[in-house]
Enzyme design. Sequence first.
Site, PDB file in Angstrom:
ATOM      1  N   CYS A 128       0.952  -1.272  -0.023  1.00 49.13           N
ATOM      2  CA  CYS A 128       0.091  -0.045   0.080  1.00 49.13           C
ATOM      3  C   CYS A 128       0.933   1.311   0.053  1.00 49.13           C
ATOM      4  O   CYS A 128       0.760   2.131  -0.719  1.00 49.13           O
ATOM      5  CB  CYS A 128      -0.976  -0.024   1.250  1.00 49.13           C
ATOM      6  SG  CYS A 128      -0.090  -0.411   2.783  1.00 49.13           S
ATOM      7  N   HIS A 243      -3.007   6.036   4.672  1.00 42.66           N
ATOM      8  CA  HIS A 243      -1.548   6.506   5.002  1.00 42.66           C
ATOM      9  C   HIS A 243      -0.954   7.969   4.367  1.00 42.66           C
ATOM     10  O   HIS A 243      -1.458   8.085   3.364  1.00 42.66           O
ATOM     11  CB  HIS A 243      -0.730   5.601   4.248  1.00 42.66           C
ATOM     12  CG  HIS A 243      -0.911   4.097   4.894  1.00 42.66           C
ATOM     13  ND1 HIS A 243      -1.346   3.750   6.014  1.00 42.66           N
ATOM     14  CD2 HIS A 243      -0.385   2.792   4.653  1.00 42.66           C
ATOM     15  CE1 HIS A 243      -1.407   2.293   6.351  1.00 42.66           C
ATOM     16  NE2 HIS A 243      -0.568   1.881   5.317  1.00 42.66           N
TER      17      HIS A 243
HETATM   18  O1  3JN Z   1       0.925  -2.204   7.841  1.00 40.23           O
HETATM   19  C1  3JN Z   1       0.543  -1.853   6.845  1.00 40.23           C
HETATM   20  O2  3JN Z   1       0.136  -0.588   6.898  1.00 40.23           O
HETATM   21  C2  3JN Z   1       0.420  -2.472   5.336  1.00 40.23           C
HETATM   22  C3  3JN Z   1       0.647  -3.838   5.362  1.00 40.23           C
HETATM   23  C4  3JN Z   1       0.877  -4.623   4.690  1.00 40.23           C
HETATM   24  C5  3JN Z   1       1.076  -6.169   4.873  1.00 40.23           C
HETATM   25  C6  3JN Z   1       0.846  -6.648   6.045  1.00 40.23           C
HETATM   26  C7  3JN Z   1       1.077  -8.068   6.447  1.00 40.23           C
HETATM   27  C8  3JN Z   1       1.620  -8.651   5.231  1.00 40.23           C
HETATM   28  C9  3JN Z   1       1.690  -6.915   3.681  1.00 40.23           C
HETATM   29  C10 3JN Z   1       1.910  -6.304   2.597  1.00 40.23           C
HETATM   30  O3  3JN Z   1       0.983  -6.059   1.754  1.00 40.23           O
HETATM   31  O4  3JN Z   1       2.922  -6.004   2.292  1.00 40.23           O
HETATM   32  C11 3JN Z   1       1.962  -8.202   4.109  1.00 40.23           C
HETATM   33  C12 3JN Z   1       2.631  -9.051   3.151  1.00 40.23           C
HETATM   34  O5  3JN Z   1       4.060  -9.032   3.036  1.00 40.23           O
HETATM   35  O6  3JN Z   1       2.178  -9.466   2.329  1.00 40.23           O
END
Ligand code: 3JN
Length: 338
Positions: A128, A243
């Site tokens: 994101c 964000h």
């Molecule tokens: O913490 C955030 O604001 C975004 C989180 C993304 C996230 C959370 C857990 C696993 C991800 C991601 O999309 O990068 C993942 C992941 O690595 O798949």
Amino acid sequence: MKMYNVAIVGATGAVGQQLLTCLAERNFPIGELRLLASARSKGKVISYCGTDYVVDETTEDSFAGIDIALFAGGAASKMYAAAAVNAGAVVIDNSSSFRYDPEVPLVVPEVNPEDVRWHKGIIANPNCSTIQMVVALKPLHDAAKIKRIVVSTYQAASGAGVEGLNELRDQAQILAADPNAEITPSAFAHQLAFNVIPHIDVFQDNDYTKEEMKMHWETQKMFHDNEIRVSATAVRVPVYRSHSEAVSIETERKLTAAEAKEILKNAPGVVLQDDIANKVYPMPLLSSDTDLVYVGRVREDISCDNGLCLWVVADQIRKGAATNAVQIAELLVKEELV
Ligand code: 3JN
């Protein structure tokens, strides 16, 4: 009109729910809709466009007849994406499981739509924080070639899913009643209410977090530019949704702030919100529940010759996840790649 059979894996989570809203809002041509999740959510009923759907458990056999499988279930991607591809579906995956695989395109439709054409069954949705940054920076990169990006993120609690959102709300309520109350964090490493936490995802060998390195790896991949360097500091802030990012760029050719604003005014997916005399700049409260990327505070960097500073805000559940995935699905349909 051709209709497409769509499966959503992780349909009960924050991104899964948002995917359903986005598909409905954008009138995606759905034939059959299959809602999948972990065993825990089996049997839950979710309404979509006036019809009730019963959530089923994701298994290897869940994907027969499916054209597009939208994965929003974290660990499920590694477990079931191959089964979906083998069943003939195109997978659009929201996790980081395949983002750095050279055989898998990583796509933001405003940035590198052409990359969907070489998919081999899986297309990855970026992180994101990367998505909103590259939507704002790609037109500036095209105009003046960005050499270096320094970014600090201010990431909302809901980036950690419904659990993160609830934890912030509960902590804020408890601490409003009793500022000395004992807080036991669970979704985050520390208390988030009335605090900021410079730690998202796991630490790497170079002392950056994985969340920070994602912005470096993913920007290079989508810009097709292994020279561009991104140094990120990813910070969790006590905001429910959207964000924000303070971004400083150094370009090969000088861009004035006026030129940059003109470019951003016409950039796809971007809203320039920059009227400091009237205290107009992007803020998470303004961008939440919208699909666009808001840019403001555009100014020339006084600390280097060809530098610009910007402030970038977007709803990370929509443009940072669900909307981007649905836009990829729309691209597949438009280009007859599914
Ligand atoms: O913490 C955030 O604001 C975004 C989180 C993304 C996230 C959370 C857990 C696993 C991800 C991601 O999309 O990068 C993942 C992941 O690595 O798949």
